[in-house]
Design an enzyme around this catalytic site. Structure first.
Site, PDB file in Angstrom:
ATOM      1  N   HIS A 217     -12.975 143.659 -34.034  1.00 57.50           N
ATOM      2  CA  HIS A 217     -13.200 142.510 -33.144  1.00 57.50           C
ATOM      3  C   HIS A 217     -12.844 142.821 -31.682  1.00 57.50           C
ATOM      4  CE1 HIS A 217      -8.974 141.737 -33.953  1.00 57.50           C
ATOM      5  NE2 HIS A 217      -9.177 141.028 -35.051  1.00 57.50           N
ATOM      6  N   ASN A 220     -10.467 141.166 -28.777  1.00 58.72           N
ATOM      7  CA  ASN A 220      -9.429 140.315 -29.349  1.00 58.72           C
ATOM      8  C   ASN A 220      -8.279 141.150 -29.900  1.00 58.72           C
ATOM      9  OD1 ASN A 220     -12.191 138.487 -30.249  1.00 58.72           O
ATOM     10  ND2 ASN A 220     -10.582 137.540 -29.059  1.00 58.72           N
ATOM     11  N   ASP A 275     -15.132 137.292 -38.928  1.00 53.56           N
ATOM     12  CA  ASP A 275     -13.688 137.043 -39.064  1.00 53.56           C
ATOM     13  C   ASP A 275     -13.468 135.676 -39.705  1.00 53.56           C
ATOM     14  OD1 ASP A 275     -11.022 137.799 -38.876  1.00 53.56           O
ATOM     15  OD2 ASP A 275     -10.775 137.080 -36.827  1.00 53.56           O
TER      16      ASP A 275
END
Length: 386
Positions: A217, A220, A275
């Site tokens: 990701h 992040n 996610d």
């Protein structure tokens, strides 16, 4: 054998003829038997008229924490994995990695055993396992519980050896795992990803050189791009060989940052992940709260957040991620579909089996309407309405 007809076919390849409006996809058992002109369908083969829309490779999600109201960490069992893949199939995902975030060694062992069982029983949609932690940086842990965060010990490496035989993605912080250990993990067949990391540029580069080939990701829970210290974000964008997963939900990453990443990464190296947490496919949908590590997580305007406002995964599904790429970011549809199927298959090393429509590949498909809403999926040639 059957033929799927009357839809625009996106094969997932980036070549002339990869999008066809008059093609038929032939399915024989659990495999694709060919892509031909509709007029060339053998006369005795039944034709399934899709009534328009788009036929594309089924979506592949390498980061799925939960779905259908269940969280993999809470109960990492065969039944939970089955429930999660069933929930995400409604949104066009035909293959995924149940994802376990940082937890105890015993829970990790249970998760590995559950996925091994799912693979042995050929549970449709379970492709392998994603262990997100616990070898991450406490400073960039996000919602991961600090109790179990630690560098790998011999018992951890022995545990990971039990994940041989199916794709296993391991997210780690390159600054917490020595390069020699990274090399040993990669040599053992693990697919390694950098994430939840405060790595400096050189630490990230050392990890990539040792065998890390994905970034978890992007943007992040990692060191950000700065003018004098590029961090993990800068290292990921600068390395043409590294794949990057990205959450395109309008909450985790600003649209402008998604657009910049798409322009910066070489073609085929940026792919979509959700996610996703239990609200996806759950009763109550994106308003359904849940608990993580025993703490409540609420869903507000599509954001999963803890009591202190920390993002705790997402309420995103893959079809929505594709729509966001097209409508919010301006990515061409054919490329957005590849970001949801072909590129994650490449990153995981399963491109010879999944992610594209070609003779001999798994008959894992999604049928979308003109608004890119899923109508039906096929997993191993078996159809289910969305």
């Amino acid at each position: 054998m059957q033929a799927l007809v009357n839809a625009t076919v996106h094969t997932g390849f980036d070549e002339a003829g990869a999008v066809a409006g008059d093609a038929a996809v032939l399915i024989d058992g659990d495999r694709i038997a060919g892509v031909v002109q509709r007029s060339a369908v053998p006369p005795r083969v039944p034709q399934h008229d899709l009534g328009g829309g788009i036929l594309a490779p089924g979506f592949i999600d390498l980061q799925v924490n939960g779905g259908g109201g269940l969280l993999f960490n809470d109960r990492p069992t065969l039944g939970t994995a089955r429930r999660i893949v069933e929930a995400h199939r409604r949104f066009g995902t035909t293959g995924l990695l149940p994802t376990l975030i940082t937890d105890s060694r015993s829970i990790r062992a249970t998760a590995i055993a559950a996925v091994r069982q799912a693979i042995a029983r050929r549970v449709p949609g379970v492709l392998g396992l994603h262990l997100e932690g616990p070898h991450i940086a406490a400073a960039r842990r996000g919602v991961h519980h600090p109790r179990h965060i630690a560098p790998p010990e011999p018992d951890d490496l022995a545990l990971l050896a039990g994940a041989n035989g199916f794709p296993t993605l391991l997210t780690l912080a390159p600054e917490t795992v020595p390069p020699d250990t990274v090399r040993a993990m990669a040599a053992a067949g693990l697919v390694l990803s950098a994430g939840h990391s405060a790595a400096r540029l050189e630490e990230a580069r050392a990890g990539f050189a040792a065998g890390i080939r994905i970034v978890t990701h992007l943007f992040n829970a990692m060191s950000q791009l700065g003018s004098r210290e590029p961090g993990l974000v800068g290292a990921a964008l600068d390395d043409d060989a590294v794949w990057c997963g990205i959450i395109v939900d309008g909450h985790h990453v600003h649209d402008a940052s998604v657009r910049l990443a798409w322009r910066a990464k070489p073609h085929g190296k940026l792919f979509l992940v959700t996610d996703a947490m239990p609200p996806v496919g759950a009763e109550g949908g994106d308003k359904a709260g849940f608990t993580l590590y025993g703490e409540p997580v609420r869903v507000e305007d599509g954001r999963c957040v803890t009591a202190d406002g920390t993002l705790a995964g997402s309420a995103l599904d893959m079809a929505s991620a594709v729509r966001n790429c097209v409508e919010r970011i301006g990515i061409p549809l054919d490329e957005a579909l590849r970001m949801a199927a072909a590129y994650p298959a490449d990153a995981l090393g399963i491109a010879q089996e999944r992610g594209r429509i070609r003779t001999g590949m798994a008959a894992d498909l999604v049928h979308l309407d003109e608004r890119l809403m899923p109508r039906a999926t096929w997993v191993g040639g078996k159809m289910a309405l969305c």
